[in-house]
Design a protein around this motif. Structure first.
Motif, PDB file in Angstrom:
ATOM      1  N   PHE A   1     -13.870  -8.470  -9.572  1.00 37.87           N
ATOM      2  CA  PHE A   1     -12.790  -9.045  -8.233  1.00 37.87           C
ATOM      3  C   PHE A   1     -12.234  -7.938  -7.426  1.00 37.87           C
ATOM      4  CE2 PHE A   1      -8.854 -10.791  -7.012  1.00 37.87           C
ATOM      5  CZ  PHE A   1      -9.315 -11.763  -6.390  1.00 37.87           C
TER       6      PHE A   1
ATOM      7  N   GLY B   1     -15.728 -13.843 -15.077  1.00 37.26           N
ATOM      8  CA  GLY B   1     -14.291 -13.184 -15.674  1.00 37.26           C
ATOM      9  C   GLY B   1     -14.051 -11.968 -15.454  1.00 37.26           C
TER      10      GLY B   1
ATOM     11  N   ILE C   1     -17.815 -11.860 -11.280  1.00 38.49           N
ATOM     12  CA  ILE C   1     -16.628 -12.351 -10.987  1.00 38.49           C
ATOM     13  C   ILE C   1     -16.703 -13.751 -11.772  1.00 38.49           C
ATOM     14  CG2 ILE C   1     -14.848 -13.626  -9.681  1.00 38.49           C
ATOM     15  CD1 ILE C   1     -15.490 -11.305  -7.468  1.00 38.49           C
ATOM     16  N   ALA C   2     -17.808 -14.389 -11.535  1.00 41.67           N
ATOM     17  CA  ALA C   2     -17.924 -15.789 -12.454  1.00 41.67           C
ATOM     18  C   ALA C   2     -17.697 -15.812 -13.769  1.00 41.67           C
ATOM     19  CB  ALA C   2     -19.209 -16.443 -11.768  1.00 41.67           C
TER      20      ALA C   2
ATOM     21  N   ALA D   1     -12.596  -8.904 -13.982  1.00 38.42           N
ATOM     22  CA  ALA D   1     -11.372  -8.723 -12.919  1.00 38.42           C
ATOM     23  C   ALA D   1     -11.751  -7.400 -12.207  1.00 38.42           C
ATOM     24  CB  ALA D   1     -10.351  -8.431 -13.758  1.00 38.42           C
TER      25      ALA D   1
ATOM     26  N   MET E   1      -8.345 -15.421  -1.865  1.00 40.97           N
ATOM     27  CA  MET E   1      -9.052 -14.556  -2.591  1.00 40.97           C
ATOM     28  C   MET E   1      -8.576 -15.211  -3.958  1.00 40.97           C
ATOM     29  SD  MET E   1     -10.552 -12.577  -1.046  1.00 40.97           S
ATOM     30  CE  MET E   1     -11.307 -11.674  -2.068  1.00 40.97           C
ATOM     31  N   LEU E   2      -7.886 -15.891  -4.278  1.00 41.48           N
ATOM     32  CA  LEU E   2      -7.443 -16.635  -5.672  1.00 41.48           C
ATOM     33  C   LEU E   2      -8.610 -17.766  -5.780  1.00 41.48           C
ATOM     34  CD1 LEU E   2      -5.747 -16.529  -7.942  1.00 41.48           C
ATOM     35  CD2 LEU E   2      -4.073 -18.052  -6.970  1.00 41.48           C
ATOM     36  N   GLN E   3      -8.751 -18.283  -4.778  1.00 42.03           N
ATOM     37  CA  GLN E   3      -9.999 -19.365  -4.607  1.00 42.03           C
ATOM     38  C   GLN E   3     -11.194 -18.790  -4.859  1.00 42.03           C
ATOM     39  OE1 GLN E   3      -8.075 -22.018  -4.788  1.00 42.03           O
ATOM     40  NE2 GLN E   3      -9.918 -22.867  -4.894  1.00 42.03           N
TER      41      GLN E   3
ATOM     42  N   TRP F   1     -11.668 -16.196  -6.925  1.00 42.28           N
ATOM     43  CA  TRP F   1     -11.743 -15.985  -8.283  1.00 42.28           C
ATOM     44  C   TRP F   1     -12.004 -17.227  -9.268  1.00 42.28           C
ATOM     45  CZ3 TRP F   1     -11.590 -12.784 -12.121  1.00 42.28           C
ATOM     46  CH2 TRP F   1     -11.430 -12.930 -13.573  1.00 42.28           C
ATOM     47  N   ARG F   2     -11.308 -18.500  -8.666  1.00 39.54           N
ATOM     48  CA  ARG F   2     -11.524 -19.642  -9.472  1.00 39.54           C
ATOM     49  C   ARG F   2     -12.726 -20.367  -9.236  1.00 39.54           C
ATOM     50  NH1 ARG F   2      -5.894 -22.107  -6.765  1.00 39.54           N
ATOM     51  NH2 ARG F   2      -4.375 -21.524  -8.440  1.00 39.54           N
ATOM     52  N   THR F   3     -13.404 -20.049  -8.095  1.00 38.36           N
ATOM     53  CA  THR F   3     -14.650 -20.820  -7.924  1.00 38.36           C
ATOM     54  C   THR F   3     -15.769 -20.178  -7.799  1.00 38.36           C
ATOM     55  OG1 THR F   3     -14.251 -20.524  -5.546  1.00 38.36           O
ATOM     56  CG2 THR F   3     -13.168 -22.518  -6.440  1.00 38.36           C
ATOM     57  N   ALA F   4     -15.904 -18.871  -8.009  1.00 35.77           N
ATOM     58  CA  ALA F   4     -16.868 -17.917  -8.128  1.00 35.77           C
ATOM     59  C   ALA F   4     -17.951 -18.495  -8.849  1.00 35.77           C
ATOM     60  CB  ALA F   4     -16.614 -16.413  -8.505  1.00 35.77           C
ATOM     61  N   PRO F   5     -17.737 -19.332 -10.194  1.00 33.94           N
ATOM     62  CA  PRO F   5     -18.883 -19.845 -10.720  1.00 33.94           C
ATOM     63  C   PRO F   5     -19.649 -21.182 -10.233  1.00 33.94           C
ATOM     64  CG  PRO F   5     -16.683 -19.674 -12.240  1.00 33.94           C
ATOM     65  CD  PRO F   5     -16.151 -19.360 -10.833  1.00 33.94           C
ATOM     66  N   THR F   6     -18.962 -21.468  -9.189  1.00 39.33           N
ATOM     67  CA  THR F   6     -19.753 -22.415  -8.392  1.00 39.33           C
ATOM     68  C   THR F   6     -20.531 -22.064  -7.131  1.00 39.33           C
ATOM     69  OG1 THR F   6     -17.711 -23.202  -7.262  1.00 39.33           O
ATOM     70  CG2 THR F   6     -18.254 -24.320  -9.173  1.00 39.33           C
TER      71      THR F   6
END
Lengths: 221, 263
Positions: free
Chosen positions: A60, A55, A52-53, A57, A93-95, A97-102
């Protein structure tokens, strides 16, 4: 993760990342690389978060299907309103997606990370004065089902049985504080007030109860 | 609250039953207490298991709604935190992205100003705090611990500034913590071997190098001011050649510090 694995994922989600870049850099690979180990049905939660980090989908989608029943269950238990619980679920769940890289696997498992977020958001909502007014208000918005209907559609799960069993191992006093704190989203100050016990008692009881649950659940997992 | 009492908060922390004020104090404690950090990590997991036991059937339309939204949602860059390298504490209650997502730091700063102005939030009374405010505050806390310590201080004040060349900056100050941070939003990328350097200017007019802001692709960044704030009267930022010892360029913003008595 290897560069080859990364390549396959970038290619599948070209619209989200940069298709031009991907084609230019990776067109030389003769065979498509299918990396089921990190994004297929048998993937661990952690490898899904990694995908997910980048991108992915589809990763996800898979993580969503695994964890939203619990996210929604927590939100619904605390908020007791289907429309609001669904909102919290989507926010959480949107969070993800947005923050998976961290996401940092050293700190917690993905499930712990996400369910903690779910509880926190749901509790925040119920603690706010604004939400308090909405708490008992019944919303019937289009396709949103009634609270009782959703609650009855429980996931037939081992988790449920394990937790039921573990909760039964608690003393009545421990169970009471955990139900108020976890299921209702009370702060320990509110727990102390409602039960008319000293604050110190409330916090040690919550801790003792959780430790016992930890030991019981640990023994059955 | 002494350390012995903090010790007992692990359970309440794990079920999110602490007030924001207590959360902050407990998280600080976790940094210096491995025993509590381990226990807290375990209890968070246990709390998650209780949650997993509550699973219900989710309306299928929800997933498709969110899938349709994903292409429009930006993901945070992987290395954005200032604190993560030496931060071993656990905080999962919220996530680090909000400042860099669609909300933007301008709104965050507005939220923080509101938060700082409201003793209720950090005075330990959670009731009455809108959830998005808490979330934003939590987000900062997680993402940039140093920064959060300042912006969540009871006496935090925010001085906004427009950045010449584009974007906005906010200076957040806490006199009680003798600390300040600069947060930016919409800053153009630094080019030509230059970077955004912060300067702490003392009353004799001397500018001391006080850190570097490294904005992400959206121009959002934050950095603690590396200076003894009691001696600082003004803060400025320049787009500076990387190796210069003194400010050589015209500042892109400069703000005066408000006097301590108003904080």
């Amino acid at each position: 993760m290897t560069d080859r694995a990364r390549t396959s994922r970038l290619r599948t989600v070209g619209s989200v990342t940069s298709p031009v870049h991907v084609e230019a850099d990776f067109a030389s690979h003769a065979h498509p690389i299918i990396d089921l180990a990190s994004s297929g049905p048998s993937a661990t939660d952690e490898s899904l978060v990694k995908a997910i980090a980048l991108g992915d989908a589809e990763a996800f989608r898979m993580l969503y299907q695994r964890l939203t029943p619990s996210v929604m269950g927590i939100a619904l238990r605390i908020i007791r309103n289907v429309a609001h619980a669904e909102e919290v679920t989507q926010e959480v769940m949107l969070q993800v997606w947005r923050t998976a890289p961290t996401y940092d696997p050293v700190r917690a498992k993905p499930r712990t990370w996400i369910l903690t977020m779910a509880h926190s958001r749901a509790a925040d909502r119920i603690r706010s004065a604004e939400a308090a007014a909405l708490r008992d208000q019944r919303h019937h918005q289009g396709a949103v089902p009634d609270y009782d209907v959703v609650v009855e559609q429980v996931e037939a799960s081992l988790d449920r049985e394990r937790v039921r069993h573990a909760m039964a191992s608690l003393t009545e006093l421990q169970r009471e504080v955990l139900e108020l704190a976890y299921y209702r989203g009370y702060t320990h100050h509110q727990v102390a007030q409602v039960l008319d016990i000293p604050l110190g008692t409330a916090k040690t009881r919550i801790r003792d109860g959780l430790i016992r649950l930890r030991d019981t659940l640990g023994a059955t997992s | 609250m002494n350390d012995g009492e903090l010790h007992l908060l692990s359970g309440a922390y794990a079920v999110n039953a602490l007030t924001p004020d207590e959360r902050i104090r407990f998280k600080r404690h976790l940094k210096s207490c491995d025993e509590c950090a381990i226990e807290t990590r375990e209890l968070l997991e246990t709390a998650g298991e209780i949650g997993a036991g509550l699973a219900v059937v989710v309306r299928p339309g929800l997933l498709e709604d969110l899938m349709a939204q994903l292409p429009h949602e930006r993901q945070v860059p992987p290395t954005v935190t200032l604190a993560s390298h030496h931060d071993t504490s656990i905080d999962l209650a919220d996530e680090p992205s909000t400042t860099r997502s669609s909300f933007g730091s301008t709104r965050l700063v507005a939220t923080l100003m509101a938060a700082a102005a409201s003793a209720a939030i950090f005075g330990g009374v959670a009731v009455g705090v809108a959830s998005h405010e808490r979330s934003h505050v939590d987000a900062m806390e997680t993402q940039v611990e140093h920064v959060a310590d300042v912006v969540t201080a009871r006496d935090a004040v925010v001085v906004p500034a427009v950045v010449r060349g584009g974007g906005n900056a906010s200076l957040v100050l806490s006199h009680s913590q003798n600390a300040g941070v600069v947060m930016t939003h919409g800053l153009p990328a630094a080019t030509g071997n230059r970077h955004y350097r912060l300067w702490a200017i003392s009353s004799d007019g001397v500018a001391h190098a006080a850190g570097v802001v490294e904005p992400d692709s959206s121009g959002a960044g934050s950095a603690p001011l590396n200076a003894d704030m009691t001696t600082v009267v003004r803060v400025a930022m320049t787009l500076e050649p990387m190796n210069s010892a003194d400010p050589s360029a015209q500042h892109v913003f400069m703000v005066d510090l408000p006097p301590a008595s108003t904080a």
